[in-house]
Design a protein around this motif. Structure first.
Motif, mmCIF file in Angstrom:
data_model
loop_
_atom_site.group_PDB
_atom_site.id
_atom_site.type_symbol
_atom_site.label_atom_id
_atom_site.label_comp_id
_atom_site.label_asym_id
_atom_site.label_seq_id
_atom_site.Cartn_x
_atom_site.Cartn_y
_atom_site.Cartn_z
ATOM 1 N N GLU A 279 0.845 -1.184 0.000
ATOM 2 C CA GLU A 279 0.000 0.000 0.000
ATOM 3 C C GLU A 279 0.879 1.231 0.000
ATOM 4 N N LEU A 280 0.289 2.366 -0.358
ATOM 5 C CA LEU A 280 1.023 3.631 -0.384
ATOM 6 C C LEU A 280 0.505 4.505 0.751
ATOM 7 N N GLU A 281 1.404 4.974 1.571
ATOM 8 C CA GLU A 281 1.052 5.861 2.674
ATOM 9 C C GLU A 281 1.369 7.295 2.280
ATOM 10 N N ILE A 282 0.367 8.182 2.349
ATOM 11 C CA ILE A 282 0.553 9.574 1.982
ATOM 12 C C ILE A 282 0.160 10.463 3.151
ATOM 13 N N LYS A 283 0.629 11.707 3.094
ATOM 14 C CA LYS A 283 0.269 12.728 4.072
ATOM 15 C C LYS A 283 -0.513 13.814 3.340
ATOM 16 N N VAL A 284 -1.697 14.140 3.840
ATOM 17 C CA VAL A 284 -2.532 15.158 3.214
ATOM 18 C C VAL A 284 -2.803 16.258 4.234
ATOM 19 N N PRO A 285 -3.025 17.496 3.771
ATOM 20 C CA PRO A 285 -3.341 18.572 4.711
ATOM 21 C C PRO A 285 -4.620 18.286 5.489
ATOM 22 N N ALA A 325 -2.488 11.123 7.937
ATOM 23 C CA ALA A 325 -1.951 9.999 7.164
ATOM 24 C C ALA A 325 -3.096 9.187 6.570
ATOM 25 N N ALA A 326 -2.924 8.784 5.329
ATOM 26 C CA ALA A 326 -3.914 7.961 4.634
ATOM 27 C C ALA A 326 -3.188 6.870 3.860
ATOM 28 N N ARG A 327 -3.908 5.769 3.638
ATOM 29 C CA ARG A 327 -3.347 4.643 2.893
ATOM 30 C C ARG A 327 -4.136 4.409 1.611
ATOM 31 N N ILE A 328 -3.415 4.094 0.541
ATOM 32 C CA ILE A 328 -4.021 3.802 -0.753
ATOM 33 C C ILE A 328 -3.577 2.407 -1.171
ATOM 34 N N ARG A 329 -4.549 1.553 -1.507
ATOM 35 C CA ARG A 329 -4.226 0.207 -1.960
ATOM 36 C C ARG A 329 -4.448 0.093 -3.466
#
Length: 425
Positions: A279-285, A325-329
């Motif tokens: 999965e991809l972990e991203i940081k969003v405002p 933090a959010a995860r994208i699969r």
């Protein structure tokens, strides 16, 4: 006597072109002076109408436009394993490691063994208790069989006595009818038949009660044995869990325990990483966190530029440094040769607003809660109330207060304070 005339008072006058020459020589200087005065007046008017003046290089001005507003989030993320559990010690004991960090393991392979004498002793005790209860259950079943046999014997004997009494009654009845047997003997035979009938009836009832009682005792013993068997199964499961096995094909991650040391119950031993699912972990405002929901479509781009479809799988409820933090699969397939901590870019499409007024996003959104904006009127910025809508990373929707073509100070307005008008040099 001579008479004086007015010749001495007369002054010679030249032609008409000579009379206008002094006036014409002052016209152009006068016009120049008027223009200078007008310029000074305009400058003075601008200075008087503006409380303060600022350099144009310190602000950024954007034009209000009309078009489609695409709300999306673009961020760089870090590839992480979607499934990376940590294995824990189910009981205290001495740990023996079978692998080291980085080893590739198969599902069911032994990773570590914990020696817990206390747990193994408990298993032996519970197994012995189970054996005793099973013996008691078997004994109760045997007692129930014996009780039913004894009741059947009594019932059969009562049936035989009832049959014998009936035959005697029949014989006495024939003798009484032939005048050979007195009536008192016939009555005695009739009483014997009634007595045998009552005995048979009670024997049948006692047989049923004894059978029910024996079955109840046997069932209670069996239930006690079953309960103990469940206890033994649980302890056996704990003993089996002393051997830590790989839950899937993967790779050993971090090893928290040291070889041949005593670990406490529920202490972490090692982690296993599933290399087949990432999965991809991203940081969003933080401002975009409320718009992120599980299942929102996304597009992931690898280093080669090839896009891969994905969707939001998790959103953290915690805000850290203004970010969430959010995860994208990956929904279809993932790039070949993907590794942990690899960098990828992600684009999350929230929605699209068709044919709306929009302006470049800037720090003016945070000033006065986005309720005011400085609009350029010539070289003067005028503070005007506005109503803003949704925003993307680069643009913000304008609901009211602005018109297409107007210019807005989107950055640097914080230095204006709350002045109604300021001059931009």
């Amino acid at each position: 006597m001579a008479i004086r005339d007015t010749s001495a008072q007369d002054i010679p006058v030249g032609h008409g072109s000579d009379r206008g020459r002094p006036l014409r020589k002052w016209i152009w200087p006068g016009v120049a002076v008027l223009m200078v005065l007008a310029g000074i007046g305009l400058v003075a008017r601008g200075w008087l109408s503006s409380a303060r003046s600022f350099d144009a290089a310190r602000v950024r001005i954007a034009e209000v436009k009309q078009g489609d507003l695409v709300r999306d989030i673009s961020a760089d993320g870090r590839v992480i394993a979607a499934n990376s559990p940590t294995l824990y010690a189910i009981s205290s004991g001495t740990v023996t490691l079978k692998v080291v960090a980085g080893d590739v393991v198969k599902q069911g392979q032994e990773l570590a063994v914990i020696d817990s004498p206390e747990l193994r002793s408990k298993l032996a005790q519970e197994q012995a208790t189970l054996a005793g209860l099973e013996a008691e259950a078997d004994r109760a079943s045997l007692n129930a069989t014996l009780a039913r046999a004894s009741a059947r014997k009594v019932t059969d004997q009562a049936r035989i006595d009832q049959s014998a009494a009936q035959r005697d009654l029949d014989r006495y009845q024939r003798g009484y009818d032939g005048g050979v047997i007195p009536q008192v003997d016939l009555a005695r035979a009739q009483d014997s038949v009634k007595k045998s009938d009552i005995t048979l009836q009670h024997a049948l009832q006692d047989a049923g009660l004894q059978s029910q009682g024996a079955d109840l005792d046997a069932r209670n013993k069996r239930q006690l044995a079953e309960r103990q068997r469940a206890v033994v199964s649980e302890v056996q499961r704990q003993v089996d869990a002393l051997t830590l096995r790989a839950p899937f094909d993967g790779q050993v991650g971090q090893v928290q325990a040291t070889q041949y040391t005593n670990v406490a119950a529920n202490a972490p031993i090692l982690g296993v990483v599933d290399l087949s699912k990432f999965e991809l972990e991203i940081k969003v405002p933080e401002s975009f966190a409320r718009d992120l929901v599980i299942g929102t479509p996304a597009q992931l781009t690898s280093g080669s530029g090839q896009p891969f479809p994905g969707e939001i799988s998790a959103v953290s409820p915690e805000v850290v440094s203004g970010e969430v933090a959010a995860r994208i699969r990956f929904t279809d397939r993932q790039p070949p040769g993907l590794r942990q901590s690899q960098r990828m870019s992600a684009r999350v499409l929230l929605d699209t607003r068709k044919n709306v007024l929009k302006v470049e996003r800037g720090p003016f959104l945070e000033q006065s809660g986005g309720r005011y904006a400085y609009v350029m009127e010539g070289d003067t910025a005028v503070r005007r109330p506005v109503e803003l809508g949704v925003s993307s990373l680069g643009e913000v929707e304008v609901k009211s207060g602005l018109k297409p073509g107007e210019r807005v100070v989107v950055s640097g307005a914080d230095q204006f304070g709350d002045e109604p008008r300021v001059r931009i040099n």
